[in-house]
Design a protein around this motif. Structure first.
Motif, mmCIF file in Angstrom:
data_model
loop_
_atom_site.group_PDB
_atom_site.id
_atom_site.type_symbol
_atom_site.label_atom_id
_atom_site.label_comp_id
_atom_site.label_asym_id
_atom_site.label_seq_id
_atom_site.Cartn_x
_atom_site.Cartn_y
_atom_site.Cartn_z
ATOM 1 N N PHE A 1 -2.380 16.752 42.194
ATOM 2 C CA PHE A 1 -1.426 16.795 43.317
ATOM 3 C C PHE A 1 -0.329 17.847 43.023
ATOM 4 O O PHE A 1 0.682 17.556 42.394
ATOM 5 N N PRO A 2 -0.530 19.099 43.460
ATOM 6 C CA PRO A 2 0.544 20.117 43.285
ATOM 7 C C PRO A 2 1.744 19.775 44.175
ATOM 8 O O PRO A 2 1.604 19.146 45.224
ATOM 9 N N ASN B 1 -2.165 21.281 49.148
ATOM 10 C CA ASN B 1 -3.564 21.007 48.818
ATOM 11 C C ASN B 1 -3.649 19.927 47.741
ATOM 12 O O ASN B 1 -2.698 19.738 46.962
ATOM 13 N N ALA B 2 -4.774 19.249 47.669
ATOM 14 C CA ALA B 2 -5.013 18.236 46.629
ATOM 15 C C ALA B 2 -6.451 18.382 46.124
ATOM 16 O O ALA B 2 -7.201 19.283 46.544
ATOM 17 N N THR B 3 -6.876 17.499 45.244
ATOM 18 C CA THR B 3 -8.215 17.564 44.650
ATOM 19 C C THR B 3 -9.310 17.488 45.718
ATOM 20 O O THR B 3 -9.232 16.684 46.649
ATOM 21 N N ASN B 4 -10.332 18.357 45.546
ATOM 22 C CA ASN B 4 -11.495 18.307 46.444
ATOM 23 C C ASN B 4 -12.345 17.060 46.136
ATOM 24 O O ASN B 4 -12.526 16.684 44.962
ATOM 25 N N THR B 5 -12.857 16.439 47.153
ATOM 26 C CA THR B 5 -13.786 15.311 46.974
ATOM 27 C C THR B 5 -14.980 15.488 47.894
ATOM 28 O O THR B 5 -14.813 15.829 49.086
ATOM 29 N N GLY B 6 -16.175 15.290 47.322
ATOM 30 C CA GLY B 6 -17.399 15.413 48.126
ATOM 31 C C GLY B 6 -17.586 16.778 48.709
ATOM 32 O O GLY B 6 -18.205 16.912 49.774
ATOM 33 N N GLY B 7 -17.040 17.803 48.015
ATOM 34 C CA GLY B 7 -17.186 19.164 48.513
ATOM 35 C C GLY B 7 -16.229 19.524 49.617
ATOM 36 O O GLY B 7 -16.326 20.603 50.197
#
Length: 383
Positions: free
Chosen positions: A374-375, A335-341
């Motif tokens: 960024f895990p 998984n990575a950072t959420n963008t735009g929900g």
């Protein structure tokens, strides 16, 4: 031929006349005593008997069953020695029996030179022994005479130890060496519990004090694991000792006896963590998420998270030798950072040279921000 006349037998010994009468003889008108006559007749009878017994008749000379005569040289003629010659021939030495030596054989021996020089027949010394100088010396590759050595510390390759030297060495070893075996003679373990109905800990205790190699079938009574395990045990006293083992999944196990009581099995897979070397602007996302790696059993574990990543295709970290995939690259998605929900993900590749490369992000490389999360969590095998 035998004598024909019979002997004048006279057995009465009589009395021997005195020497004076023997010298003067009988005188006129002298009357001889009867016992003197008995003595004379008896001596004549005995002398004639001896002559007939010991004398040889001339007709017996040189004839069968007779006697031999010497020739003019005082030697026995060969014509009268046939039987002796045959007897001597039977006594001559042959290849299969000992015996008398022939004249020609003696001549051969006379031609042999005794001595200690090369080519001579060996001559014994004054003690009846072969001279030491004529014996070849023994080596590690040839037989020969060898000198005895009474030292058990000698490094000689041409001398042999005496029984006393070997006894001294034995005494030294038994006094200074630790002779108890920790394995079987064939190299197998000294304590083995292959029957799952057996009590493994009881078997170790019954072996007594000292160091031993051990095996326990998985699932045995008081076994460390459900898998087969090998290891060592050591007891300094019957009530204090430990066991350390590794099972077939590479899990490490230990147990300790304190004052006669086992404390229980413990799995010893505590990991040692190392900070992951970072590249191309990548930094830890926060102090609690510093990227790290460790080897646990046959697996490499990576944890932590990054930021400062602005493009794909870069090498953002590198694993050292021994912590890298063995045959093929290891790819995984995080998984990575959420963008735009919307949730995003990133695909990472860990290559056989240790390079860790960000290959793809779902939000698109053009939309990446240096502050994105960024895990890097993953596990891959190295066997």
């Amino acid at each position: 031929m035998p004598f024909k006349k019979s002997l004048p037998e006279w057995n009465k010994e009589g009395t021997e006349p005195p020497q004076s009468l023997k010298d003067s003889g009988w005188q006129a008108n002298q009357k001889p005593p009867a016992d003197y006559f008995n003595w004379f007749f008896n001596k004549v009878f005995l002398a004639l008997s001896e002559l007939q017994k010991e004398a040889v008749n001339e007709e017996q000379i040189g004839v069968p069953n007779g006697i031999a005569t010497l020739d003019q040289n005082g030697d026995l003629p060969l014509t009268q020695a046939d039987n002796i010659k045959n007897w001597v021939n039977q006594l001559l030495v042959t290849a299969s029996q000992n015996g008398l030596m022939r004249k020609e054989d003696k001549s051969k021996l006379d031609d042999i030179t005794l001595g200690t020089a090369a080519g001579n027949a060996l001559k014994l010394d004054s003690s009846g022994k072969v001279p030491a100088g004529n014996l070849p010396g023994a080596t590690t590759s040839a037989q020969g005479a060898v000198q005895l050595n009474d030292s058990y510390t000698s490094t000689s390759t041409t001398q042999a130890p005496t029984a006393n030297a070997l006894k001294m060495l034995y005494d030294y070893i038994t006094a200074n060496a630790q002779l108890k075996k920790i394995t079987a003679d064939n190299g197998d373990v000294s304590i083995s519990v292959a029957d799952t109905t057996q009590d493994f800990l009881a078997a170790v205790v019954s072996k007594g004090v000292g160091l031993n190699t051990v095996f326990c079938e998985g699932g045995a009574v008081n076994a460390p694991s459900t898998k087969p395990a090998w290891g060592i045990s050591y007891f300094s006293t019957p009530k204090f000792g430990f066991i350390y083992m590794i099972d077939t999944s590479n899990t490490q196990w230990s147990n300790f006896m304190k004052n006669g009581n086992w404390v229980g099995w413990s799995a010893n897979n505590t990991a040692t963590w190392y900070n992951l070397p970072l590249n191309n602007g990548a930094v830890p996302y926060n102090p609690a998420a510093v990227p790290q790696y460790s080897k646990i059993g046959g697996f490499i574990v990576i944890r932590g998270a990054l930021k400062g990543i602005t493009k794909t295709g870069n090498v953002y970290a590198t694993l050292p030798d021994g912590y890298r995939p063995i045959t093929y690259s290891w790819s995984y998605i995080q998984n990575a950072t959420n963008t735009g929900g919307f949730a995003n993900s990133a695909r990472w590749a860990i290559n056989t040279d240790g390079s860790i490369v960000l290959e793809f992000v779902t939000q698109g490389a053009a939309n990446m921000d240096a502050g994105f999360w960024f895990p890097m969590h993953t596990v891959f095998p190295v066997f």
